[in-house]
Design a protein around this motif. Structure first.
Motif, short mmCIF file in Angstrom:
data_model
loop_
_atom_site.label_atom_id
_atom_site.label_comp_id
_atom_site.label_asym_id
_atom_site.label_seq_id
_atom_site.Cartn_x
_atom_site.Cartn_y
_atom_site.Cartn_z
N GLU A 185 -47.62 -125.96 -69.78
CA GLU A 185 -46.40 -126.27 -70.53
C GLU A 185 -45.21 -126.44 -69.59
N LYS A 186 -45.12 -125.59 -68.57
CA LYS A 186 -43.99 -125.65 -67.66
C LYS A 186 -44.07 -126.87 -66.74
N THR B 47 -53.93 -117.61 -71.42
CA THR B 47 -52.53 -117.72 -71.84
C THR B 47 -51.65 -118.18 -70.69
N ARG C 98 -42.79 -129.80 -68.68
CA ARG C 98 -41.33 -129.82 -68.84
C ARG C 98 -40.60 -130.05 -67.52
N ASP D 19 -38.38 -119.27 -77.27
CA ASP D 19 -38.97 -119.72 -78.53
C ASP D 19 -40.45 -120.02 -78.29
N GLY D 20 -41.19 -120.18 -79.34
CA GLY D 20 -42.61 -120.47 -79.22
C GLY D 20 -43.44 -119.19 -79.20
N ILE D 21 -44.75 -119.34 -78.98
CA ILE D 21 -45.66 -118.21 -79.14
C ILE D 21 -46.05 -117.55 -77.82
N LEU D 22 -45.76 -118.19 -76.68
CA LEU D 22 -46.25 -117.65 -75.41
C LEU D 22 -45.66 -116.28 -75.10
N ARG D 23 -44.38 -116.10 -75.35
CA ARG D 23 -43.75 -114.81 -75.06
C ARG D 23 -44.37 -113.72 -75.93
N LYS D 24 -44.59 -114.04 -77.19
CA LYS D 24 -45.21 -113.08 -78.11
C LYS D 24 -46.64 -112.75 -77.63
N GLU D 25 -47.38 -113.75 -77.19
CA GLU D 25 -48.74 -113.52 -76.72
C GLU D 25 -48.76 -112.62 -75.49
N PRO E 196 -40.51 -119.46 -72.19
CA PRO E 196 -39.50 -119.84 -73.19
C PRO E 196 -39.28 -118.74 -74.22
#
Length: 369
Positions: free
Chosen positions: A163-164, A156, A167, A121-127, A119
């Motif tokens: 999460e996926k 991670t 969803r 948004d959220g923190i996973l991409r940043k991590e 996603p």
């Protein structure tokens, strides 16, 4: 042993294996336990297996990065590129900026995240951005890198999968691999290993490719002028530029170890059974015997033999993401030089990554206008 034919033989001949069990020095206990690359070459994954096991691990990746899916990513790649270029546009004229950090690296990282269905948004991409940087940090200790690759990255990625699943996501690389796991094709560890390999391998080499092409064009202004003239005439010069960049400065310095299963004569050099072989791409790609069409030290898009390079490997382990890397680089270069026609190197040396495998930069200082 720096000809293209010698490299292709080692990479494609079944008498050379990727499985460490065939490395004599390792079997004899001669490799120090604190050797930084040991945990990588001892792993059992896409990059360190052969035959049926390698094909089983590779097939879901090949399906996920099919020509159809790569072509469908074009609008996303263009949008990511334009967003990054808009950010660069805020840099004041004449100011030095790092093109690697500001453009060449975040572009393929964001593309990989889109491919994985991470996603926005959220923190996973940043991590994942931070973990990729940590895994490739040349100043980190072997223990720190191993901790990142073996523990932090998997944690991670497992959170991403959870999460996926919640969803109900489908039709992205992560869920393709999860589906293969659910159907018994892959284990959980193999899914995580493939994802780690995709994230790390799918962005660093493409970032290096973009930087090498930029440097090639800016240090050979007549080539850049010719490319612009071709574009104004309605032609597309960028695929040829990307292909020559792959030959001139391969993003990979050496293709990592193959182990001889038998004594093999490679152009007069005898490789003994159990010996480990590195394929020196930096030397091969500029070898006048391998690339005789003009001076191989010169960046010259359009040379007839450029596509014979081995930048993506050769044989069963050839990089499955080659078409994606090419597309990203073509879009990035075309839009970068259109947005900043006055782009120039600063004259300050671009420091290289101190690495046996990676042929890339720690930074690429430029002035945008």
């Amino acid at each position: 042993m720096t000809t293209r034919e010698a490299g292709a033989l080692v990479l494609g001949d079944p008498r050379f294996s990727k499985d460490i069990q065939h490395w004599g020095a390792h079997a004899r206990g001669e490799i120090p336990a604190d050797w930084p690359l040991l945990f990588i070459v001892e792993g059992k994954g896409l990059l360190t297996t052969d035959g049926a096991t390698h094909r089983r691990l590779r097939l879901p990746i090949q399906r996920a990065i099919s020509p159809r899916r790569v072509a469908a990513l074009r609008p996303q790649i263009e949008a990511i590129t334009d967003r990054l270029l808009a950010g660069l546009a805020a840099v004041p004229a004449g100011t030095e900026t790092d093109l690697l950090a500001g453009f060449a690296l975040p572009l393929p990282l964001d593309v990989i995240c889109s491919l994985l269905g991470v996603p926005e948004d959220g923190i996973l991409r940043k991590e994942l951005h931070e973990l990729s940087a940590a895994a490739l940090n040349s100043e980190a200790s072997a223990e720190e890198v191993q901790q990142t690759v073996s523990h932090r990255f998997p944690a991670t990625l497992l959170a991403l999968i959870e999460e996926k699943r919640a969803r109900g996501d489908r039709d992205d690389l992560t869920m393709d691999l999860v589906a293969a796991m659910d159907e018994g094709e892959l284990s959980e560890a193999e899914v995580i290993g493939n994802l780690v390999t995709t994230v790390i391998g799918g962005h660093e080499t493409t970032a290096s490719l973009i930087c090498h092409a930029v440097k090639g064009l800016l240090t050979h202004p007549e080539t850049l002028q010719a490319a612009r003239a071709r574009q104004e005439a309605g032609e597309d010069p960028w695929p040829g530029i990307v292909e020559e960049a792959l030959r001139w400065e391969s993003p990979t310095r050496h293709l990592m170890f193959r182990y001889a299963l038998d004594d093999v004569d490679v152009e007069g050099d005898m490789i003994r059974k159990g010996e480990a072989v590195l394929v020196p791409l930096s030397a091969i790609q500029r070898c006048p015997h391998a690339f005789p069409d003009g001076d191989p030290e010169v960046f010259a898009p359009g040379r007839a033999d450029a596509s014979r390079h081995l930048a993506f490997g050769y044989g069963p382990h050839r990089c499955p993401g080659a078409s994606l890397a090419r597309l990203e680089a073509e879009i990035a270069l075309q839009r970068l030089f259109a947005a900043f026609p006055g782009l120039a190197l600063t004259g300050r040396p671009a420091s290289r990554v101190p690495s046996l495998g990676i042929n890339g930069y720690q930074e690429l200082p430029v002035r945008l206008r």
